[in-house]
Design a protein around this motif. Structure first.
Motif, PDB file in Angstrom:
ATOM      1  N   ASP A   1       0.837  -1.203   0.000  1.00 56.87           N
ATOM      2  CA  ASP A   1       0.000   0.000   0.000  1.00 56.87           C
ATOM      3  C   ASP A   1       0.870   1.251   0.000  1.00 56.87           C
ATOM      4  OD1 ASP A   1      -3.039  -1.006   1.242  1.00 56.87           O
ATOM      5  OD2 ASP A   1      -1.312  -2.321   1.451  1.00 56.87           O
ATOM      6  N   TYR A   2       1.925   1.222   0.804  1.00 56.69           N
ATOM      7  CA  TYR A   2       2.831   2.373   0.893  1.00 56.69           C
ATOM      8  C   TYR A   2       3.475   2.643  -0.461  1.00 56.69           C
ATOM      9  CZ  TYR A   2       6.724   5.275   2.533  1.00 56.69           C
ATOM     10  OH  TYR A   2       7.632   6.298   2.714  1.00 56.69           O
ATOM     11  N   TYR A   3       3.925   1.580  -1.145  1.00 57.66           N
ATOM     12  CA  TYR A   3       4.559   1.703  -2.462  1.00 57.66           C
ATOM     13  C   TYR A   3       3.581   2.303  -3.481  1.00 57.66           C
ATOM     14  CZ  TYR A   3       6.291   0.128  -7.031  1.00 57.66           C
ATOM     15  OH  TYR A   3       6.685   0.073  -8.350  1.00 57.66           O
ATOM     16  N   ILE A   4       2.325   1.852  -3.443  1.00 60.25           N
ATOM     17  CA  ILE A   4       1.335   2.294  -4.431  1.00 60.25           C
ATOM     18  C   ILE A   4       0.832   3.701  -4.137  1.00 60.25           C
ATOM     19  CG2 ILE A   4      -1.006   1.893  -5.307  1.00 60.25           C
ATOM     20  CD1 ILE A   4      -0.479  -1.102  -5.010  1.00 60.25           C
ATOM     21  N   TYR A   5       0.355   3.906  -2.905  1.00 61.96           N
ATOM     22  CA  TYR A   5      -0.378   5.133  -2.618  1.00 61.96           C
ATOM     23  C   TYR A   5       0.494   6.278  -2.114  1.00 61.96           C
ATOM     24  CZ  TYR A   5      -4.151   1.797  -3.079  1.00 61.96           C
ATOM     25  OH  TYR A   5      -4.983   0.831  -3.552  1.00 61.96           O
ATOM     26  N   GLU A   6       1.490   5.991  -1.287  1.00 59.02           N
ATOM     27  CA  GLU A   6       2.343   7.059  -0.780  1.00 59.02           C
ATOM     28  C   GLU A   6       3.482   7.386  -1.756  1.00 59.02           C
ATOM     29  OE1 GLU A   6       1.539   8.675   1.955  1.00 59.02           O
ATOM     30  OE2 GLU A   6      -0.176   7.340   2.243  1.00 59.02           O
ATOM     31  N   LEU A   7       4.030   6.343  -2.391  1.00 59.94           N
ATOM     32  CA  LEU A   7       5.166   6.547  -3.289  1.00 59.94           C
ATOM     33  C   LEU A   7       4.760   6.572  -4.760  1.00 59.94           C
ATOM     34  CD1 LEU A   7       7.883   4.273  -1.593  1.00 59.94           C
ATOM     35  CD2 LEU A   7       7.443   6.713  -1.265  1.00 59.94           C
ATOM     36  N   ASP A   8       3.454   6.504  -5.046  1.00 59.00           N
ATOM     37  CA  ASP A   8       2.958   6.550  -6.429  1.00 59.00           C
ATOM     38  C   ASP A   8       3.695   5.543  -7.303  1.00 59.00           C
ATOM     39  OD1 ASP A   8       1.501   7.286  -8.665  1.00 59.00           O
ATOM     40  OD2 ASP A   8       2.772   9.019  -9.121  1.00 59.00           O
TER      41      ASP A   8
END
Length: 251
Positions: A209-216
């Motif tokens: 989730d962090y890779y997708i949503y926070e780090l685009d």
């Protein structure tokens, strides 16, 4: 409204506190996520703590103020809660030393790798996280190529939705129809796909989730943005490197 703060003791003994989150901060409410992530080993360094607080705020509160500030103790390795007015404090000890929590009944010992739950001026519970050093080697049931292909497809779909939505917003002919967002239907399955990937790769702390949503999808990654307990960079710049980290294949 039940209020709560997340307090973090760093490896070198520095103490930090989140803002006071107002609403459902009891252990079986929103704070359940704090306990779940602690037991999964998320808070192994300050960077992870900071990232969690930011995501926690975004998910539940949406405060725009500074979310974390340092704390000072009058006594070395002693946290005094005798005058605490916040409903709940969640105190995470990630240092290599034992700390003391001084409450109305005396003192309680907060061991390393322990989370103390405080209710007003009293320690209510201690949660110890056990490290399983002899755990079996992780084996993913999805290949690296499959994982990368899925994330790349999600990324491309997300980019397409942004472009289509931009066309709608900029089109004079559709000014009266800006409530329409047909493009989003293309990725209405996204949350389900992410959930399944998280389960397949045993990603308890939601790095995907962090890779997708926070780090685009890794495009916002910069060195130093996320580190391990030794201060070494964790590279989330691509789906390949994310997979290597999740499966323990990082060289």
């Amino acid at each position: 409204m039940t209020r709560g703060k997340i307090i973090y003791i760093d490896w070198d003994g520095k103490i930090f506190s989140s803002v006071e989150f107002n609403g459902d901060m009891y252990p079986d409410g929103n704070a359940d996520r704090i306990l779940e992530m602690f037991e999964a080993g998320l808070f192994s360094n300050y960077s992870n703590y900071e990232s969690f607080v930011i995501r926690f705020n975004k998910s539940h509160y949406g405060y725009e103020e500074e979310l974390i500030h340092p704390l000072a103790c009058k006594e070395e390795r002693v946290i005094d809660i005798t005058e605490n007015r916040t409903d709940y404090l969640y105190i995470i000890n990630n240092s290599d030393c034992e700390w003391i929590i001084k409450d109305q009944n005396g003192t309680s010992f907060l061991d390393k790798r322990t989370l103390g739950i405080v209710r007003f001026q009293q320690v209510e519970r201690m949660i110890h996280r056990v490290l399983h050093e002899n755990a079996k080697e992780f084996s993913a049931s999805i290949s690296k190529e499959e994982f990368v292909e899925i994330l790349n497809q999600l990324r491309d779909s997300s980019d397409l939705v942004r472009k289509v939505n931009s066309l709608f917003r900029n089109s004079r002919d559709n000014l009266e129809c800006d409530f329409c967002n047909g493009a989003a239907l293309q990725i209405s399955h996204e949350s389900t796909v992410v959930f399944l990937l998280r389960k397949l790769l045993k990603d308890a702390v939601e790095n995907i989730d962090y890779y997708i949503y926070e780090l685009d999808y890794g495009r916002q990654y910069e060195p130093g943005i996320i580190t391990d307990e030794n201060g070494h960079d964790i590279d989330f710049s691509s789906a390949e490197k994310l997979y290597d980290y999740l499966t323990g294949e990082v060289k």
